[in-house]
Design a protein around this motif. Structure first.
Motif, PDB file in Angstrom:
ATOM      1  N   ILE A   1       0.848  -1.187   0.000  1.00  0.00           N
ATOM      2  CA  ILE A   1       0.000   0.000   0.000  1.00  0.00           C
ATOM      3  C   ILE A   1       0.883   1.237   0.000  1.00  0.00           C
ATOM      4  O   ILE A   1       1.691   1.439   0.892  1.00  0.00           O
ATOM      5  CB  ILE A   1      -0.955  -0.017   1.215  1.00  0.00           C
ATOM      6  N   GLY A   2       0.726   2.036  -1.032  1.00  0.00           N
ATOM      7  CA  GLY A   2       1.445   3.309  -1.089  1.00  0.00           C
ATOM      8  C   GLY A   2       2.855   3.198  -1.627  1.00  0.00           C
ATOM      9  O   GLY A   2       3.316   2.145  -2.048  1.00  0.00           O
ATOM     10  N   ARG A   3       3.526   4.316  -1.601  1.00  0.00           N
ATOM     11  CA  ARG A   3       4.897   4.413  -2.110  1.00  0.00           C
ATOM     12  C   ARG A   3       5.856   3.629  -1.209  1.00  0.00           C
ATOM     13  O   ARG A   3       5.814   3.738   0.007  1.00  0.00           O
ATOM     14  CB  ARG A   3       5.313   5.879  -2.163  1.00  0.00           C
ATOM     15  N   GLN A   4       6.706   2.838  -1.840  1.00  0.00           N
ATOM     16  CA  GLN A   4       7.642   1.990  -1.114  1.00  0.00           C
ATOM     17  C   GLN A   4       9.073   2.385  -1.456  1.00  0.00           C
ATOM     18  O   GLN A   4       9.400   2.596  -2.622  1.00  0.00           O
ATOM     19  CB  GLN A   4       7.441   0.517  -1.494  1.00  0.00           C
ATOM     20  N   LEU A   5       9.897   2.454  -0.420  1.00  0.00           N
ATOM     21  CA  LEU A   5      11.315   2.679  -0.628  1.00  0.00           C
ATOM     22  C   LEU A   5      11.893   1.449  -1.314  1.00  0.00           C
ATOM     23  O   LEU A   5      11.632   0.326  -0.889  1.00  0.00           O
ATOM     24  CB  LEU A   5      12.013   2.915   0.709  1.00  0.00           C
ATOM     25  N   LEU A   6      12.638   1.636  -2.393  1.00  0.00           N
ATOM     26  CA  LEU A   6      13.199   0.511  -3.126  1.00  0.00           C
ATOM     27  C   LEU A   6      14.459   0.042  -2.407  1.00  0.00           C
ATOM     28  O   LEU A   6      15.477   0.717  -2.417  1.00  0.00           O
ATOM     29  CB  LEU A   6      13.500   0.920  -4.564  1.00  0.00           C
TER      30      LEU A   6
ATOM     31  N   GLU B   1       9.660   6.029  -9.208  1.00  0.00           N
ATOM     32  CA  GLU B   1      10.026   7.440  -9.120  1.00  0.00           C
ATOM     33  C   GLU B   1      11.281   7.593  -8.270  1.00  0.00           C
ATOM     34  O   GLU B   1      11.623   6.723  -7.470  1.00  0.00           O
ATOM     35  CB  GLU B   1       8.877   8.275  -8.537  1.00  0.00           C
ATOM     36  N   THR B   2      11.955   8.706  -8.492  1.00  0.00           N
ATOM     37  CA  THR B   2      13.147   9.051  -7.719  1.00  0.00           C
ATOM     38  C   THR B   2      12.917  10.433  -7.144  1.00  0.00           C
ATOM     39  O   THR B   2      12.584  11.375  -7.869  1.00  0.00           O
ATOM     40  CB  THR B   2      14.402   9.041  -8.602  1.00  0.00           C
ATOM     41  N   ARG B   3      13.084  10.543  -5.838  1.00  0.00           N
ATOM     42  CA  ARG B   3      12.951  11.833  -5.155  1.00  0.00           C
ATOM     43  C   ARG B   3      14.212  12.075  -4.345  1.00  0.00           C
ATOM     44  O   ARG B   3      14.566  11.268  -3.494  1.00  0.00           O
ATOM     45  CB  ARG B   3      11.742  11.837  -4.226  1.00  0.00           C
ATOM     46  N   GLU B   4      14.865  13.178  -4.638  1.00  0.00           N
ATOM     47  CA  GLU B   4      16.084  13.564  -3.938  1.00  0.00           C
ATOM     48  C   GLU B   4      17.110  12.439  -3.933  1.00  0.00           C
ATOM     49  O   GLU B   4      17.757  12.146  -2.937  1.00  0.00           O
ATOM     50  CB  GLU B   4      15.749  14.007  -2.503  1.00  0.00           C
TER      51      GLU B   4
ATOM     52  N   PRO C   1       3.518   0.049  -5.967  1.00  0.00           N
ATOM     53  CA  PRO C   1       2.898  -1.150  -6.559  1.00  0.00           C
ATOM     54  C   PRO C   1       1.401  -0.999  -6.702  1.00  0.00           C
ATOM     55  O   PRO C   1       0.775  -0.189  -6.024  1.00  0.00           O
ATOM     56  CB  PRO C   1       3.242  -2.250  -5.548  1.00  0.00           C
ATOM     57  N   ASN C   2       0.841  -1.808  -7.603  1.00  0.00           N
ATOM     58  CA  ASN C   2      -0.608  -1.864  -7.739  1.00  0.00           C
ATOM     59  C   ASN C   2      -1.159  -2.546  -6.493  1.00  0.00           C
ATOM     60  O   ASN C   2      -0.833  -3.698  -6.209  1.00  0.00           O
ATOM     61  CB  ASN C   2      -1.003  -2.634  -8.993  1.00  0.00           C
ATOM     62  N   THR C   3      -1.965  -1.853  -5.747  1.00  0.00           N
ATOM     63  CA  THR C   3      -2.467  -2.353  -4.466  1.00  0.00           C
ATOM     64  C   THR C   3      -3.348  -3.577  -4.628  1.00  0.00           C
ATOM     65  O   THR C   3      -3.256  -4.521  -3.849  1.00  0.00           O
ATOM     66  CB  THR C   3      -3.252  -1.232  -3.753  1.00  0.00           C
ATOM     67  N   TYR C   4      -4.176  -3.603  -5.635  1.00  0.00           N
ATOM     68  CA  TYR C   4      -5.205  -4.633  -5.739  1.00  0.00           C
ATOM     69  C   TYR C   4      -4.650  -6.037  -5.972  1.00  0.00           C
ATOM     70  O   TYR C   4      -5.145  -6.998  -5.393  1.00  0.00           O
ATOM     71  CB  TYR C   4      -6.212  -4.260  -6.819  1.00  0.00           C
TER      72      TYR C   4
END
Length: 168
Positions: A27-32, A86-89, A96-99
């Motif tokens: 669920i939501g954005r995950q740190l890779l 995505e890359t931030r800073e 991921p697709n939650t479903y």
């Protein structure tokens, strides 16, 4: 408590904890985190191999596990297409697709809870006992689909990360 009841009672809490961790991660954005993804691949592969070894005596269950692994890998391909990276800073993330992930995980949890209830409930005298956990093709199909999804999905996220790291 007999051996057919002991295995799910001992393995159940571990599986429940891992599934909770998986659901939370879907669920939501995950740190890779490459090491975590590799750990997931290794853990699901080892558990799948152990289950395959335990089910080797009962070919329908072994076939169901293999079919589930294949179905899970196919679902992972769709999941990867729906994943946003995505890359931030300078830090890489994936969304991921939650479903798909949550759906497979909940299906597995539901099947395990059902099997544990069937294995632990009292049966009338003279009734045939239910098959063991490793002789249930439906259970192993659902587990295989979940394991196949997470192994293939984690490998796909790692592959994407390696390709983008080499480009930058």
């Amino acid at each position: 408590m007999n051996s057919a009841q002991l295995v799910p009672a001992l393995v159940g809490p571990f599986i429940a904890w891992r599934i909770y961790q998986r659901l939370r991660r879907n669920i939501g954005r995950q740190l890779l985190r490459p090491k975590r993804l590799i750990g997931s691949i290794v853990m699901f592969s080892i558990v799948s191999a152990g289950i395959a070894f335990a089910a080797a005596q009962y070919l329908p269950s072994l076939a169901a596990l293999g079919g589930g692994l294949g179905l899970g890998a196919i679902a992972a391909v769709f999941g990867l297409r729906l994943t946003r990276f995505e890359t931030r800073e300078g830090v890489d993330y994936y969304i991921p697709n939650t479903y798909i992930g949550v759906g497979l995980s909940l299906l597995l949890v539901g099947r395990i809870v059902f099997r544990v209830l069937v294995l632990t409930t009292q049966r009338p005298a003279g009734a045939m006992p239910p098959p063991s956990l490793f002789h249930s093709p439906l259970t192993l199909l659902v587990f295989g689909a979940t394991a196949g999804y997470y192994v293939a999905y984690s490998a796909g996220v790692l592959r994407h990360h390696q390709k983008t790291t080499r480009i930058n």
